[in-house]
Design a protein around this motif. Structure first.
Motif, PDB file in Angstrom:
ATOM      1  N   GLN A   9      -6.763  -5.232   0.693  1.00  0.00           N
ATOM      2  CA  GLN A   9      -5.558  -5.968   1.063  1.00  0.00           C
ATOM      3  C   GLN A   9      -5.553  -6.290   2.552  1.00  0.00           C
ATOM      4  O   GLN A   9      -5.165  -7.381   2.973  1.00  0.00           O
ATOM      5  N   ARG A  12      -1.508  -0.990  -4.408  1.00  0.00           N
ATOM      6  CA  ARG A  12      -2.786  -0.671  -3.775  1.00  0.00           C
ATOM      7  C   ARG A  12      -2.709   0.741  -3.211  1.00  0.00           C
ATOM      8  O   ARG A  12      -2.282   0.940  -2.081  1.00  0.00           O
ATOM      9  N   ALA A  43      -8.695   0.008  -2.174  1.00  0.00           N
ATOM     10  CA  ALA A  43      -7.789  -1.088  -2.519  1.00  0.00           C
ATOM     11  C   ALA A  43      -6.981  -1.534  -1.303  1.00  0.00           C
ATOM     12  O   ALA A  43      -6.757  -2.726  -1.087  1.00  0.00           O
ATOM     13  N   GLU A  87      -4.630 -12.143  -4.476  1.00  0.00           N
ATOM     14  CA  GLU A  87      -4.299 -10.960  -3.685  1.00  0.00           C
ATOM     15  C   GLU A  87      -3.447 -11.337  -2.475  1.00  0.00           C
ATOM     16  O   GLU A  87      -2.480 -10.653  -2.128  1.00  0.00           O
ATOM     17  N   VAL A 116       0.819  -1.217   0.000  1.00  0.00           N
ATOM     18  CA  VAL A 116       0.000   0.000   0.000  1.00  0.00           C
ATOM     19  C   VAL A 116       0.851   1.264   0.000  1.00  0.00           C
ATOM     20  O   VAL A 116       0.314   2.366   0.036  1.00  0.00           O
TER      21      VAL A 116
END
Length: 284
Positions: free
Chosen positions: A62, A53, A58, A113, A47
């Motif tokens: 995660q 992400r 998003a 993912e 992230v």
């Protein structure tokens, strides 16, 4: 960014996305504290600025995959205590858990993912051979091919739309200038200077017959096509206008791009040698 409390305890991942929204992901909410630090590092990589992400939605997705995975691991007879103890079988258990509430396609995406997250773990050489092999399999691994193209992030979408808006505004202003000159010519041709009056006459003929009227005086033969193209653009939408118009329309309406592609194909078929043209009225 990962924050490690000075007095010990579980880490916190601070997220600030391209959409301007932020979120703190607190691993103290999860079981198996021995895995927190390394999974937090993997989440921060996913992230963070260089990760895949970059919006709050998003990043939350995660985080939810981590929460579900920890729930599965906690339910095992012998939960892993180190990343070295993570196995392909545990990932398959996670997959089966996802299938309880999701379609096979959605479950597969959730597993992908998770595997992308595991690939971001520090010290990949510490992972078990079976898990490494599992992650490398295209059938369900992190590199699994998808039939869908990746979407834009919020920042990318805003940049695309800003560029399309500028182009569409330029098209609007160009057509408006041509229409204004035509209106002035029709109302009071004597009030125009000679070049404007001649151009107004050409525009009036264009509006009546749909064909560009070009003054070729002083032009080399090789300049004729470009002059015709520029003259057509004074009143009509031309080929170069289609891309920004369709991008802007798709972005505003959310319609399937295939609808605009079909429209563009039909429109291009109408404009052979500018015999026919497409004209539109565009308003913001």
């Amino acid at each position: 960014m990962v924050e490690l409390p000075e007095a010990g305890g579980s880490p916190v991942v601070h997220f600030v996305g391209e959409d301007g929204r932020s979120r703190d992901f607190r691993f103290a909410e999860l079981p198996l504290p021995q895995l927190h630090q390394e999974l937090a590092a993997a989440l921060a990589a996913r992230v963070g600025p260089g990760g895949g992400r970059r919006t709050q939605r998003a990043a939350m997705g995660q985080w939810q995959s981590i929460r579900r995975f920890f729930t599965v691991l906690e339910g095992l007879a012998a939960p892993p205590r180190r990343v070295e103890e993570l196995t392909a079988r545990q990932v398959e258990r996670y997959w089966m858990k996802c299938l309880e509430t999701c379609s096979p396609a959605t479950a597969a995406k959730q597993v992908q993912e998770l595997l992308r997250l595991l690939r971001a773990l520090p010290g990949q050489d510490r992972l078990g051979a079976d898990l490494v092999e599992y992650m490398a399999q295209r059938r369900h691994g992190a590199d699994a091919q998808s039939t869908a193209l990746p979407g834009y992030s919020d920042r990318e979408f805003q940049a695309v739309m800003a560029a399309a808006r500028r182009d569409v505004a330029s098209i609007r202003d160009r057509l408006a200038a041509g229409e204004e000159l035509l209106a002035r010519y029709r109302t009071d041709p004597g009030g125009l200077d000679t070049p404007a009056r001649e151009q107004g006459a050409r525009l009036e003929t264009m509006a009546a017959c749909g064909r560009p009227q070009v003054d070729y005086r002083g032009l080399a033969v090789g300049q004729y096509p470009r002059a015709m193209y520029e003259q057509a653009g004074q009143l009509f939408v031309v080929d170069d206008d289609l891309a920004p118009l369709m991008v802007y329309a798709a972005g505003l309406t959310g319609r399937n791009p295939e609808n605009f592609t079909e429209w563009g194909t039909r429109a291009k078929g109408l404009r052979a040698d500018f015999t026919h043209v497409v004209s539109i009225e565009f308003r913001f």
